[in-house]
Design an enzyme around this catalytic site. Structure first.
Site, PDB file in Angstrom:
ATOM      1  N   HIS A  13      18.429   2.027 -53.369  1.00  0.00           N
ATOM      2  CA  HIS A  13      19.716   2.525 -52.900  1.00  0.00           C
ATOM      3  C   HIS A  13      19.534   3.615 -51.843  1.00  0.00           C
ATOM      4  O   HIS A  13      18.489   4.257 -51.746  1.00  0.00           O
ATOM      5  CB  HIS A  13      20.552   3.056 -54.067  1.00  0.00           C
ATOM      6  CG  HIS A  13      19.964   4.253 -54.740  1.00  0.00           C
ATOM      7  ND1 HIS A  13      20.009   5.518 -54.191  1.00  0.00           N
ATOM      8  CD2 HIS A  13      19.296   4.380 -55.901  1.00  0.00           C
ATOM      9  CE1 HIS A  13      19.412   6.368 -54.995  1.00  0.00           C
ATOM     10  NE2 HIS A  13      18.956   5.709 -56.042  1.00  0.00           N
ATOM     11  N   GLU A  84      18.669   2.740 -63.371  1.00  0.00           N
ATOM     12  CA  GLU A  84      17.528   3.656 -63.271  1.00  0.00           C
ATOM     13  C   GLU A  84      17.089   4.104 -64.661  1.00  0.00           C
ATOM     14  O   GLU A  84      17.804   3.931 -65.655  1.00  0.00           O
ATOM     15  CB  GLU A  84      17.925   4.853 -62.395  1.00  0.00           C
ATOM     16  CG  GLU A  84      16.858   5.924 -62.216  1.00  0.00           C
ATOM     17  CD  GLU A  84      15.556   5.446 -61.586  1.00  0.00           C
ATOM     18  OE1 GLU A  84      14.875   4.591 -62.187  1.00  0.00           O
ATOM     19  OE2 GLU A  84      15.202   5.959 -60.502  1.00  0.00           O
TER      20      GLU A  84
END
Length: 198
Positions: A13, A84
């Site tokens: 990202h 994550e």
């Protein structure tokens, strides 16, 4: 390498306020910065012309927005396993903060109190890889740094802790593939940020 062998593209990202400050951003769902959005669009330019059999993204907005701005939002499937690392009590802290309280701590060895262990994130990476390897064709994944580092280590048959050696910048592109056949997984490209700008 045979052109028929599939590739797995890993897109980290774009930048967030916490990537700038160095705070551990696991499950905290924060947006991209303006720079993060610009670089997500540049990542899309980099990926233009490539064809993917499947596209998967983490459910967290920083990955989903990167996916969308890169031009894949309309076909991406959300995969909860792509989130994550859960940093537990270390969420929002910098490494320097953590080391003040626990001077011997190493993420890829110790995991996080109240969060995920190294074995748990390794098991999540293995689930993603099992799904990816079942896809006939190239795959594109949007996720976060520490998870993608563990995923790459597991792709190569290394322990999850092997991810500690694989630095990954924001909005970068990496590629997992094979050398000669499906029995020889390799990292073909890592942490490529040539499209990333200011």
């Amino acid at each position: 390498m045979s052109p028929q062998l599939p590739l797995v593209y890993l897109a980290r990202h774009g930048e967030t306020a916490w990537t700038v400050s160095g705070q551990h951003t696991g499950l905290t769902d924060i947006p991209l910065t303006e720079r993060g959005e610009r670089n997500a669009r540049r990542l899309g330019e980099r990926l233009r012309g490539l064809t993917f059999a499947r596209v998967f993204t983490s459910p967290l907005q920083r990955a989903r927005k990167t996916c969308e701005l890169a031009g894949f939002g309309d076909r991406a499937e959300v995969d909860a396993d792509l989130v994550e690392w859960n940093y537990g009590r270390y969420e929002g802290l910098t490494t320097a903060d953590i080391l003040k309280a626990n001077p011997n701590w190493q993420l890829f060895r110790d995991g996080c109190p109240g969060g995920e262990s190294v074995a748990q994130i390794g098991a999540r990476a293995d689930r993603v890889l099992a799904r990816v390897r079942a896809v006939p064709g190239d795959v594109l994944l949007f996720s976060s740094s520490h998870f993608l580092r563990v995923l790459a280590a597991r792709w190569c048959g290394l322990e999850p802790a092997g991810g500690r050696y694989l630095y990954l910048g924001t909005a970068t592109l990496s590629t997992l593939g094979y050398e000669h056949d499906l029995n020889e997984p390799v990292i073909r490209l890592w942490n490529d940020g040539r499209h990333v700008g200011d």
